[in-house]
Design an enzyme around this catalytic site. Structure first.
Site, PDB file in Angstrom:
ATOM      1  N   VAL A 152       0.913  -1.269  -0.114  1.00  0.00           N
ATOM      2  CA  VAL A 152       0.141  -0.066  -0.020  1.00  0.00           C
ATOM      3  C   VAL A 152       0.653   1.335  -0.076  1.00  0.00           C
ATOM      4  CG1 VAL A 152      -1.718   1.234   1.160  1.00  0.00           C
ATOM      5  CG2 VAL A 152      -1.892  -1.355   1.112  1.00  0.00           C
ATOM      6  N   LYS A 153       0.495   2.120  -0.961  1.00  0.00           N
ATOM      7  CA  LYS A 153       1.400   3.241  -1.164  1.00  0.00           C
ATOM      8  C   LYS A 153       0.380   4.495  -0.458  1.00  0.00           C
ATOM      9  CE  LYS A 153       3.972   6.207  -4.246  1.00  0.00           C
ATOM     10  NZ  LYS A 153       5.287   6.087  -3.604  1.00  0.00           N
TER      11      LYS A 153
END
Length: 297
Positions: A152-153
């Protein structure tokens, strides 16, 4: 003369606004809780680099976070092209942000009926420059995989901010972050490679973002017959590396000059090859910003 931040156009939920008029609600959970994710991609000489790969990673982030937004590649491309054209850019960093959306106070995601989508495009030279950088090993640990998945960015970069503060205090350019197993994860906003005996080694993505530039370097090396290894690295591996460099869409390819004050060799033949190969790959990108107003992905 380049446009100022207040003059640059931004798209919010598909509507173009100038920077001075662009705003999200203070009740947006992206603002209140960092609840959201983003992608940062590059436009080189009017050509997007690995546009579809960035959108695929954005979709994975959204699914992990449970944000109900399906990324429409063509529609997103249209909006990005409109923003880039409005800002008259041929070289830019493009940021696509998706938040949980506006809701009432409290972290329950069910109070947010629809996400907010922001698209920005702006001039940005390589974040860390092109000269060799000095790194320090931070005491701040990457939370993944015990917390938010490293895929997850996310909008929450506080661990990176704290590590960057330590680097600033030490007079270094950036910090290396370790995971809970005391293995190397990444820098505060870039992946990391070391070279020993001609082999390019990079940490696993157990606690590091699976970077698009990182993937590109691995693919270029393997296509050229160069050996690569995705493996756990220790701080000692950094100290004894023949070469070390950072990779990222915002940073590009950045040679490392020292780690914790230990100077690395000044000769960097592999890093120089990677820099040249990556530059050639970005110039060969096929997806362009159309000049005739038609946006077909």
């Amino acid at each position: 003369m380049p446009l100022t931040q207040s003059e640059l156009s931004v798209a919010i939920d598909g509507e173009l606004r100038t920077g001075r008029d662009a705003a999200l609600s203070v009740w947006d959970h992206g603002f209140l809780y960092g609840d959201g994710c983003f992608e940062g991609l590059r436009l080189f000489d009017g050509r997007f680099f690995r546009f579809a790969d960035h959108l695929a990673r954005l979709q994975r982030s959204l699914r992990i976070l449970g944000i109900a937004h399906e990324v429409d590649v063509q529609a997103t491309y249209d909006v990005v092209c409109r923003v880039v054209a409005a800002n008259e850019l041929t070289d830019a960093h493009v940021r696509i942000i998706v938040t949980r959306g506006q809701g009432t106070p409290g972290i329950d995601p069910r109070v947010c009926p629809s996400p907010s989508v922001v698209v920005m495009a702006y001039p940005m030279p390589p974040l860390l420059g092109t000269d060799p950088v000095d790194l320090v090993v931070s005491s701040v640990r990457r939370k993944a995989p015990g917390s938010v998945d490293a895929q997850v960015k996310s909008l929450n970069y506080l661990d990176s901010v704290l590590a960057k503060q330590q680097a600033n205090a030490a007079g270094a350019h950036d910090a290396v972050m370790l995971d809970d197993a005391h293995c190397v994860s990444e820098a505060t906003g870039a992946n990391l490679f070391v070279v020993r005996d001609g082999v390019l080694r990079t940490p696993t993505t157990r606690s590091a973002l699976p970077g698009i530039t990182r993937r590109t370097v691995l693919e270029l090396a393997e296509a050229a017959g160069r050996r690569t290894d995705v493996v756990d690295l220790t701080v000692g591996d950094l100290y004894t590396a023949d070469e070390c460099f950072l990779t990222g869409s915002g940073a590009g390819i950045v040679p490392v000059g020292s780690v914790d004050g230990r100077r690395l060799p000044a000769s960097r033949p592999v890093t120089e090859w990677v820099t040249g190969a990556y530059g050639a790959a970005t110039r060969g990108s096929e997806l362009t910003v159309p000049a005739d107003g038609t946006h077909r992905f």
